[in-house]
Design a protein around this motif. Structure first.
Motif, PDB file in Angstrom:
ATOM      1  N   ASP A   1       0.817  -1.215   0.000  1.00  0.00           N
ATOM      2  CA  ASP A   1       0.000   0.000   0.000  1.00  0.00           C
ATOM      3  C   ASP A   1       0.853   1.269   0.000  1.00  0.00           C
ATOM      4  N   ASP A   2       2.144   1.106  -0.327  1.00  0.00           N
ATOM      5  CA  ASP A   2       3.103   2.197  -0.472  1.00  0.00           C
ATOM      6  C   ASP A   2       3.414   2.904   0.844  1.00  0.00           C
ATOM      7  N   GLU A   3       3.130   2.260   1.960  1.00  0.00           N
ATOM      8  CA  GLU A   3       3.463   2.789   3.277  1.00  0.00           C
ATOM      9  C   GLU A   3       4.773   2.167   3.742  1.00  0.00           C
ATOM     10  N   LEU A   4       5.536   2.905   4.527  1.00  0.00           N
ATOM     11  CA  LEU A   4       6.755   2.367   5.100  1.00  0.00           C
ATOM     12  C   LEU A   4       6.375   1.392   6.212  1.00  0.00           C
ATOM     13  N   LYS A   5       6.869   0.174   6.118  1.00  0.00           N
ATOM     14  CA  LYS A   5       6.535  -0.861   7.099  1.00  0.00           C
ATOM     15  C   LYS A   5       7.782  -1.663   7.459  1.00  0.00           C
ATOM     16  N   MET A   6       7.717  -2.317   8.599  1.00  0.00           N
ATOM     17  CA  MET A   6       8.692  -3.328   8.961  1.00  0.00           C
ATOM     18  C   MET A   6       8.098  -4.629   8.429  1.00  0.00           C
ATOM     19  N   ILE A   7       8.818  -5.282   7.550  1.00  0.00           N
ATOM     20  CA  ILE A   7       8.308  -6.459   6.850  1.00  0.00           C
ATOM     21  C   ILE A   7       9.080  -7.690   7.313  1.00  0.00           C
ATOM     22  N   PHE A   8       8.352  -8.673   7.798  1.00  0.00           N
ATOM     23  CA  PHE A   8       8.932  -9.943   8.228  1.00  0.00           C
ATOM     24  C   PHE A   8       8.512 -11.019   7.237  1.00  0.00           C
ATOM     25  N   THR A   9       9.465 -11.825   6.798  1.00  0.00           N
ATOM     26  CA  THR A   9       9.158 -12.950   5.923  1.00  0.00           C
ATOM     27  C   THR A   9       9.830 -14.212   6.474  1.00  0.00           C
ATOM     28  N   PHE A  10       9.173 -15.334   6.250  1.00  0.00           N
ATOM     29  CA  PHE A  10       9.729 -16.615   6.662  1.00  0.00           C
ATOM     30  C   PHE A  10       8.999 -17.722   5.925  1.00  0.00           C
ATOM     31  N   SER A  11       9.591 -18.895   5.971  1.00  0.00           N
ATOM     32  CA  SER A  11       8.954 -20.071   5.398  1.00  0.00           C
ATOM     33  C   SER A  11       8.841 -21.135   6.480  1.00  0.00           C
ATOM     34  N   ASN A  12       7.676 -21.726   6.568  1.00  0.00           N
ATOM     35  CA  ASN A  12       7.494 -22.868   7.471  1.00  0.00           C
ATOM     36  C   ASN A  12       7.139 -24.098   6.650  1.00  0.00           C
ATOM     37  N   GLN A  13       7.528 -24.091   5.392  1.00  0.00           N
ATOM     38  CA  GLN A  13       7.235 -25.181   4.467  1.00  0.00           C
ATOM     39  C   GLN A  13       7.648 -26.529   5.027  1.00  0.00           C
ATOM     40  N   SER A  14       8.790 -26.563   5.700  1.00  0.00           N
ATOM     41  CA  SER A  14       9.290 -27.847   6.199  1.00  0.00           C
ATOM     42  C   SER A  14       9.010 -28.037   7.684  1.00  0.00           C
ATOM     43  N   LYS A  15       8.223 -27.140   8.286  1.00  0.00           N
ATOM     44  CA  LYS A  15       7.908 -27.246   9.706  1.00  0.00           C
ATOM     45  C   LYS A  15       7.100 -28.511   9.987  1.00  0.00           C
ATOM     46  N   LEU A  16       7.421 -29.170  11.046  1.00  0.00           N
ATOM     47  CA  LEU A  16       6.621 -30.314  11.478  1.00  0.00           C
ATOM     48  C   LEU A  16       5.408 -29.788  12.247  1.00  0.00           C
ATOM     49  N   SER A  17       4.344 -30.507  12.183  1.00  0.00           N
ATOM     50  CA  SER A  17       3.121 -30.054  12.841  1.00  0.00           C
ATOM     51  C   SER A  17       3.241 -29.988  14.360  1.00  0.00           C
ATOM     52  N   ASN A  18       4.248 -30.607  14.923  1.00  0.00           N
ATOM     53  CA  ASN A  18       4.388 -30.571  16.384  1.00  0.00           C
ATOM     54  C   ASN A  18       5.345 -29.495  16.860  1.00  0.00           C
ATOM     55  N   SER A  19       5.825 -28.627  15.981  1.00  0.00           N
ATOM     56  CA  SER A  19       6.773 -27.608  16.422  1.00  0.00           C
ATOM     57  C   SER A  19       6.079 -26.426  17.022  1.00  0.00           C
TER      58      SER A  19
END
Length: 183
Positions: free
Chosen positions: A165-183
């Protein structure tokens, strides 16, 4: 502590609709916004909360694309998490935490951290979330750094930049693709 995260439907959406003005009021301290001439936290001519809720209804009209989760502790509504998927995400992610809110009396008790991690577990893939980068939002910035560090094993990216939306933001990205369901 009995915390539940449930996907709401059109019959239960009113609970998130009840919480939403409190969320916007909370954000007003961070963004420095004020209500419009009708007392509603919107930049336009929205006159009532009922009218505001109609615009918000898209969250219940796009099942399988938009996910409005209600967070409860001991059957009391304490917050919500709104998760979007394409085409309602920034271009590089599969899941976007559009909004996340916990009522003030329930903060600092581990509820938000637990709820965020549980929501992430419900959707495996590439995630993005954003928050205000200013000093007035230090508590949220600290919360997301701590929560993501623990959840991802310190495998997330943080940058300050312009958002969709063209606003200055702190942007966090990550992947949990390989995360186990018990983590």
């Amino acid at each position: 502590m009995n915390i539940t995260i449930t996907l709401t439907d059109s019959a239960s959406k009113f609970i998130i609709n009840n919480l939403y003005p409190l969320y916007l009021h909370n954000l007003s301290e961070i963004w420095g916004t004020i209500p419009n001439q009708y007392g509603v936290f919107e930049e336009d001519e929205t006159q009532t909360l009922k009218e505001q809720n109609k615009v918000f209804d898209i969250w219940w009209e796009k099942a399988g694309v938009l996910y409005p989760y209600l967070i409860k502790e001991n059957d009391i509504p304490v917050g919500f998490a709104l998760v979007a998927t394409p085409p309602y995400t920034p271009s590089a992610c599969e899941f976007y935490l559009n909004e996340f809110f916990i009522l003030r009396p329930f903060r600092g008790k581990g509820i938000a951290e637990y709820a965020a991690k549980e929501v992430f577990k419900l959707h495996l893939g590439n995630w993005e979330l954003q928050t205000n980068p200013t000093g007035t939002n230090g508590r949220a910035q600290h919360f997301w750094r701590k929560t993501l560090k623990e959840y991802t094993g310190d495998s997330y990216l943080e940058e300050c930049g312009k958002s969709y939306d063209d606003e200055l933001k702190m942007i966090f990205t990550f992947s949990n693709q390989s995360k186990l369901s018990n983590s």
